[in-house]
Design an enzyme around this catalytic site. Structure first.
Site, short mmCIF file in Angstrom:
data_model
loop_
_atom_site.label_atom_id
_atom_site.label_comp_id
_atom_site.label_asym_id
_atom_site.label_seq_id
_atom_site.Cartn_x
_atom_site.Cartn_y
_atom_site.Cartn_z
N TYR A 23 0.83 -1.21 0.00
CA TYR A 23 0.00 0.00 0.00
C TYR A 23 0.86 1.27 0.00
O TYR A 23 0.45 2.30 -0.51
CB TYR A 23 -0.90 0.04 1.24
CG TYR A 23 -2.25 -0.60 1.09
CD1 TYR A 23 -2.38 -1.92 0.74
CD2 TYR A 23 -3.41 0.14 1.32
CE1 TYR A 23 -3.63 -2.51 0.62
CE2 TYR A 23 -4.65 -0.44 1.21
CZ TYR A 23 -4.76 -1.77 0.86
OH TYR A 23 -6.00 -2.33 0.75
N LYS A 50 2.83 -15.32 2.49
CA LYS A 50 3.09 -16.03 1.24
C LYS A 50 4.59 -16.29 1.21
O LYS A 50 5.31 -15.87 0.28
CB LYS A 50 2.61 -15.14 0.06
CG LYS A 50 2.59 -15.83 -1.28
CD LYS A 50 1.43 -16.80 -1.47
CE LYS A 50 1.58 -17.56 -2.78
NZ LYS A 50 0.57 -18.64 -2.94
N ASP A 90 -3.29 -18.13 0.38
CA ASP A 90 -4.29 -18.79 -0.48
C ASP A 90 -5.02 -19.88 0.30
O ASP A 90 -6.26 -19.99 0.23
CB ASP A 90 -3.66 -19.33 -1.78
CG ASP A 90 -2.36 -20.10 -1.57
OD1 ASP A 90 -1.85 -20.13 -0.42
OD2 ASP A 90 -1.86 -20.69 -2.55
N ASP A 108 -6.44 -6.85 4.17
CA ASP A 108 -7.55 -6.17 3.50
C ASP A 108 -8.47 -7.20 2.85
O ASP A 108 -9.69 -7.18 3.04
CB ASP A 108 -6.99 -5.21 2.44
CG ASP A 108 -8.10 -4.50 1.68
OD1 ASP A 108 -9.01 -3.97 2.35
OD2 ASP A 108 -8.06 -4.49 0.44
N ASP A 121 -12.39 -8.73 4.39
CA ASP A 121 -13.67 -8.63 3.67
C ASP A 121 -14.30 -10.01 3.53
O ASP A 121 -15.51 -10.18 3.72
CB ASP A 121 -13.50 -8.02 2.27
CG ASP A 121 -13.81 -6.54 2.26
OD1 ASP A 121 -13.50 -5.87 3.27
OD2 ASP A 121 -14.36 -6.05 1.25
C1 IPM Z 1 -10.41 -0.83 4.12
C2 IPM Z 1 -10.65 -0.20 2.77
C3 IPM Z 1 -9.45 0.67 2.43
C4 IPM Z 1 -8.24 -0.22 2.35
C5 IPM Z 1 -9.61 1.50 1.14
C6 IPM Z 1 -10.86 2.35 1.19
C7 IPM Z 1 -8.39 2.33 0.87
O1 IPM Z 1 -10.87 -1.18 1.81
O2 IPM Z 1 -10.34 -0.08 5.11
O3 IPM Z 1 -10.28 -2.04 4.20
O4 IPM Z 1 -7.98 -0.85 1.31
O5 IPM Z 1 -7.51 -0.29 3.33
MN MN Z 2 -10.87 -3.21 2.56
#
Ligand code: IPM
Ligand code: MN
Length: 355
Positions: free
Chosen positions: A143, A190, A222, A246, A250
């Site tokens: 990032y 990884k 993975d 990240d 999710d």
């Molecule tokens: C999160 C979001 C952010 C990230 C974006 C909005 C930059 O997806 O907080 O997980 O990738 O960190």
């Molecule tokens: Mn995110």
């Protein structure tokens, strides 16, 4: 009686609506427990770009630096997403905020709710006992590495860099969190391909010697993505790099049945930031449809971080009780469907100290 200054960056889309419900709940807590919370609102994200041209105006950053805690709503707007030429993006505001405030650890707890078992994409037997915490490194890795284009116009690069200091502090936090929970830590990486992952493993092995009471294991990312779906109950604390965290957070966030339930905190050596993990849902904005629970539980994490543990417990109990009554926003497929504000009211009214 305690006094706290809270910066509120409610951001884009549904951010302001869910944030208002978190503030509603904080006000009830202040009232019932005799605290004084002062809120100062400031723009961030697409809203800030519209007002000032900058996704993180200097005044917003200065406010954050002098506050006791930050509450963050949501960030992002579709008009930037499909425009590869956009020079300024809302997300840059969030990334800069993390970096400038040294928020190197992102904590994302994921747990199932028995009342909502039929909402989960997984069968109830797979959801049994799911209770994990993802500890994501937040200010390093790909990032924040060097990125760019080469002169040939056809080559782009993003580099992934991690230093010992960056790895040590987040892995130490992983061990600490694991010790306070079920004593199990999984490093996700990884290491069969990436040199940064090999350094993570090396350092984590060293730290394991000082943390022998915590059971440590390693897993490739993975495989971890697959295991989170096949057998999520095996995880207690996962510690991982920025990008892997990240993606995995999710994936695991939907296990509970709705993205609208999960809170997060971003912490470091100074002020902490608390935000729902869902995004800005622009299509749902201004319609009183968004689930405020993730924001309200983020307020509970904020209270914990300020040392107000009883207060945080009162918020969580109230959320559990209200969910147990079968009421909620549309995403929860409830017996009694409520809008964002009415749902927030129900949770706020159910708060009882010490109950
Ligand atoms: C999160 C979001 C952010 C990230 C974006 C909005 C930059 O997806 O907080 O997980 O990738 O960190
Ligand atoms: Mn995110």
């Amino acid at each position: 009686m305690s006094n706290f200054n809270i910066a509120v960056l409610d951001g884009d889309g549904i951010g302001p609506e869910v944030t208002a419900e978190a503030v509603k709940v904080l006000n009830v807590i202040a009232d019932k427990f005799g605290h004084d919370f002062q809120y100062t609102y400031a723009p961030v994200g697409a809203v800030a770009i519209d007002q000032t041209g900058n996704p993180l105006p200097d005044e917003t950053l200065a406010l954050c630096k002098r506050s006791d805690a930050l509450f963050f709503g949501a960030i992002g707007h579709p008009r930037f997403d499909n425009d590869p030429t956009a020079k300024v993006r809302p997300e840059q505001g969030l990334l800069k905020l993390r970096k400038e405030l040294g928020l190197y650890a992102n904590l994302r707890p994921v747990a199932g709710y028995a009342e909502l078992a039929d909402l989960s994409p997984l069968r109830p037997e797979r959801m049994k006992g799911v209770d994990m915490l993802i500890v994501r490194e937040l200010t390093g890795g790909i990032y924040f590495g060097e990125k760019g284009r080469k002169d040939d116009g056809n080559t782009a690069y993003d580099t992934c860099t991690y230093t010992r200091m960056e790895i040590e502090r987040i892995v130490k936090m992983g061990f600490q969190e694991a010790r306070a929970r079920r004593g199990k830590l999984t490093l996700v990486d990884k290491a069969n391909v990436m040199e940064t992952s090999r350094l993570w493993r090396e350092i984590t092995r060293e730290l394991a010697a000082e943390n022998e009471d915590v059971e440590l294991n390693f897993m490739f990312v993975d495989n971890a993505a697959m295991q989170l779906i096949l057998n999520p109950a095996q995880f207690d604390v996962i510690v991982t790099s920025n990008m892997f965290g990240d993606i995995l957070s999710d994936a695991s966030s939907v296990l509970a049945g709705s993205l609208g339930l999960l809170p997060s905190s971003s912490i470091g050596s100074t002020v902490g930031m608390f935000e729902p993990i869902h995004g800005s849902w622009p299509e749902g904005a201004g319609q009183d449809r968004a689930n405020p629970v993730a924001a309200i539980l983020s307020a509970a994490m904020l209270l914990d971080h300020l040392g107000l543990r009883e207060e945080a417990g009162a918020v969580r109990r109230s959320v559990n009780r209200t969910l147990g009554e079968g009421v909620g926003t549309e995403d929860l497929n409830p017996r009694e469907r409520l809008g964002t504000q009415a749902f927030g009211d129900r949770i706020a009214h159910a708060i009882q100290p010490g109950a």
